[in-house]
Design an enzyme around this catalytic site. Structure first.
Site: not given
Length: 250
Positions: A108-110
């Site tokens: 999951l991106d930041k």
């Protein structure tokens, strides 16, 4: 010995729970792996009597029933980076501080939050990730303006991003500027890119489910082990899945 009795070195290392196959290849290239007291090549195959060492330490064989593997679900908070690189500030490994060596299944991106699986079982990772295996992932999404019927239809049908057209998916409005989306695909930053193509900006993205595993009551930053039944269902779901992953989920 037949080839069926042999296992590729990167898979052998990954199956011990030390790291992913990709990271195992890096270890081999960095000459940190020794097989029978000799440096191996990429693609080397390992038999039951071979001794494999990483950084001078013997890495153990996998229990046949995988009873020694770790499987957890984690509610990743915004700001945590899904990397095993410990020098990266806010990396997911330090955030969890698990006693065993584990790595995330996909990412999951930041700026995103929600459910992510972490495991020491390298064999199961690509089976879950590969889009062709059609393992669904559900997200709650908020965008910067009211969604239209056209938006829902276009998102559901598929839009062109990253040189391809996204696979059909299930999109359901849940509010003026909110919707849920169920993907079986996992292109890089897929939901954000899909929304951008249609003139929308994602302001909040939360994954609530991967296959049968749900976020439930886990608060941001909390994690738990899979139950025995959840693990059994997971193994049954991926037993016929291909192991070669082409894409990683957002």
């Amino acid at each position: 010995m037949s080839d069926q009795a042999l296992k590729r070195l990167n898979k052998y290392i990954s199956d011990t729970g030390l790291c992913s196959r990709r990271e195992a290849d890096k270890l081999i290239e960095q000459n940190r792996v020794i097989v029978n007291n000799r440096p191996p090549e990429l693609g080397t195959k390992i038999g039951p009597n071979d001794i494999v060492k990483v950084d001078g330490k013997v890495v153990g064989k996998v229990a046949k029933d995988k009873s020694d593997r770790v499987y957890i679900v984690y509610n990743k908070p915004i700001g945590i980076t899904c990397t095993t690189e410990r020098h990266v500030k806010g990396n997911i490994i330090d955030a969890i501080s698990h006693k065993d060596r584990i790595f995330p299944v996909g990412r999951l991106d930041k700026p995103s939050e929600g459910l992510i699986i972490l495991t020491s079982d390298g064999d199961i990772v690509n089976k879950i990730l590969r889009a062709e295996n059609a393992h669904d992932k559900e997200y709650e999404v908020t965008v910067n303006q009211p969604i239209s019927e056209r938006f829902v239809k276009r998102m559901s049908r598929g839009v062109p991003i990253l040189g391809t057209v996204t696979k059909p998916c299930i999109v359901k409005p849940t509010g003026k500027a909110k919707f849920t989306i169920i993907l079986t695909q996992g292109l890089n930053r897929q939901i954000r890119r899909m929304c951008e193509f249609l003139g929308y900006e994602v302001t909040k993205l939360k994954r609530t489910r991967i296959m049968h595993l749900e976020l439930g009551t886990l608060r941001p930053g909390q994690w738990r082990n899979l139950t025995e039944q959840e693990l059994k269902t997971l193994n049954n779901a991926v037993k016929d899945s291909s192991k070669v992953a082409k894409e990683l989920p957002e």
